[in-house]
Design an enzyme around this catalytic site. Structure first.
Site, PDB file in Angstrom:
ATOM      1  CG  HIS A 121      -1.878  -1.147   1.248  1.00 28.68           C
ATOM      2  ND1 HIS A 121      -2.860  -1.353   0.142  1.00 28.68           N
ATOM      3  CD2 HIS A 121      -2.033  -1.976   2.306  1.00 28.68           C
ATOM      4  CE1 HIS A 121      -3.490  -2.250   0.643  1.00 28.68           C
ATOM      5  NE2 HIS A 121      -3.059  -2.770   1.765  1.00 28.68           N
ATOM      6  CG  ASP A 159      -2.752  -8.568   1.356  1.00 26.53           C
ATOM      7  OD1 ASP A 159      -2.079  -8.774   2.035  1.00 26.53           O
ATOM      8  OD2 ASP A 159      -3.833  -7.869   1.329  1.00 26.53           O
ATOM      9  CG  HIS A 161      -6.396  -5.359   2.136  1.00 24.12           C
ATOM     10  ND1 HIS A 161      -5.737  -6.091   3.107  1.00 24.12           N
ATOM     11  CD2 HIS A 161      -7.464  -4.914   2.711  1.00 24.12           C
ATOM     12  CE1 HIS A 161      -6.492  -6.106   4.176  1.00 24.12           C
ATOM     13  NE2 HIS A 161      -7.714  -5.563   4.046  1.00 24.12           N
ATOM     14  CG  ASP A 246      -4.754  -9.805   4.132  1.00 27.14           C
ATOM     15  OD1 ASP A 246      -4.426 -10.325   3.070  1.00 27.14           O
ATOM     16  OD2 ASP A 246      -4.620  -8.647   4.397  1.00 27.14           O
TER      17      ASP A 246
HETATM   18 ZN    ZN Z   1      -4.040  -7.048   3.255  1.00 29.55          ZN
END
Ligand code: ZN
Length: 312
Positions: A121, A159, A161, A246
């Site tokens: 990120h 992931d 996200h 995750d």
């Molecule tokens: Zn994540």
């Protein structure tokens, strides 16, 4: 009693990145991106008798000269100023680049990096974004391309996200193909499939959102039916995995239902691509994963696959 699986050897000479200093960074006490995550992974690898087979990888010197290929001087200065975290984040990059180096040289077939803080990120905000400070994988891609001389780098990000920092770092770049599965309706809110890249990079950014409760079948079919044909066309010279767990079932921050077997299968698919186009070269880097027990188990399954010699 714990079930112990003893691999007889490590035919791929899979390397491992870990440094106890990675445990020293903490956003705040009780934060889900905790030092405990790495402790539990290392315990699991020990209990599964994998640790003794994995060759430890050393960091590169002077990582700032490579960090600045992705991050601005202002961002680097701000992160460096964060006590402890600044040093740990820099050390994590140095170790990931060490992995790219040994895999590039063929010393290790592939490697897994047990690092934190995570990276996908991170832009140039001058502060932490989504628990990330420096974009480990983006810097690794630049290093593989510019320093190690590989023409085409494939980044596979599973992931939960979307790796907005990584996408944005290469949005106009045709040398680095970013492929991500994620939940569009969660942090950071990016990852629309319409975003395919701009200018030179058009067609080299592939976002595949999955729905709430996505299963092994869902994600495996995306890897088989979308990633594989893309890889046939792109023919990568080096593969990086943004390995976030995750997306595993029962995660604290995610709501997918990927099992450990699912992650094994995803690893196999990426390895098939790697053997076909780039002599098996893969560096896999930990991103998220916040169910401590689940994270440790999934990482162990992922590493077992990386250690297993396969041919297409
Ligand atoms: Zn994540």
């Amino acid at each position: 009693m714990k079930r112990k699986i003893a691999p007889k050897s490590n035919p791929n000479n899979t390397g491992l990145v870990f440094n106890p200093k990675f445990l020293e960074h903490e956003i705040y006490y009780g934060h889900p991106e905790s030092p405990e995550r790495l402790k539990r992974i290392m315990e699991q690898l020990k209990n599964d008798n994998l640790l003794e087979c994995l060759e430890r990888i050393h960091p590169v010197d002077n990582p700032l000269q490579y960090i600045c290929k992705v991050h601005t001087q202002d961002h680097i200065r701000s992160i460096q100023d964060i006590s402890i975290t600044g040093e740990v984040a820099k050390l994590a990059v140095a170790h990931v680049l060490g992995a790219v180096q040994v895999v590039s040289m063929g010393k290790n077939q592939n490697a897994f990096c047990v690092v934190r803080p995570p990276g996908h990120h991170a832009h140039n905000a001058g502060y932490e974004e989504g628990f990330c400070y420096y974009n480990n994988v983006a810097i690794a891609a630049k290093y593989a391309h510019e320093i190690m001389g590989f023409k085409k780098i494939l980044i596979v990000d599973w992931d939960y996200h979307h790796g907005n920092g990584t996408q944005d770092a290469f949005i106009t770049d045709s040398n680095v193909l970013y492929f991500s599965t994620h939940n569009l309706f969660d942090f950071p809110g990016s990852g629309y499939p319409e975003i395919i890249g701009y200018e030179e990079g058009k067609g080299f950014n592939v976002n595949v959102p999955l729905g709430f409760g996505a299963t092994d079948k869902d994600i495996i079919s995306v890897f088989e039916e979308i990633l594989k044909p893309i890889a046939v066309k792109f023919q990568p010279d080096f593969i990086l995995i943004s390995a976030g767990f995750d997306s595993r079932k029962d995660d604290l921050l995610g709501c997918f239902n990927i099992t450990d077997d699912g992650f094994s299968r995803l690893t196999q698919i990426v390895m098939d691509i790697a053997y076909k186009y780039c002599e098996g070269r893969i560096v896999s880097v930990l991103e998220g994963g916040y169910n401590l027990e689940g994270l440790a188990k999934a990482v162990s399954c992922h590493i077992k696959e990386l250690m297993t010699y396969r041919t297409e």
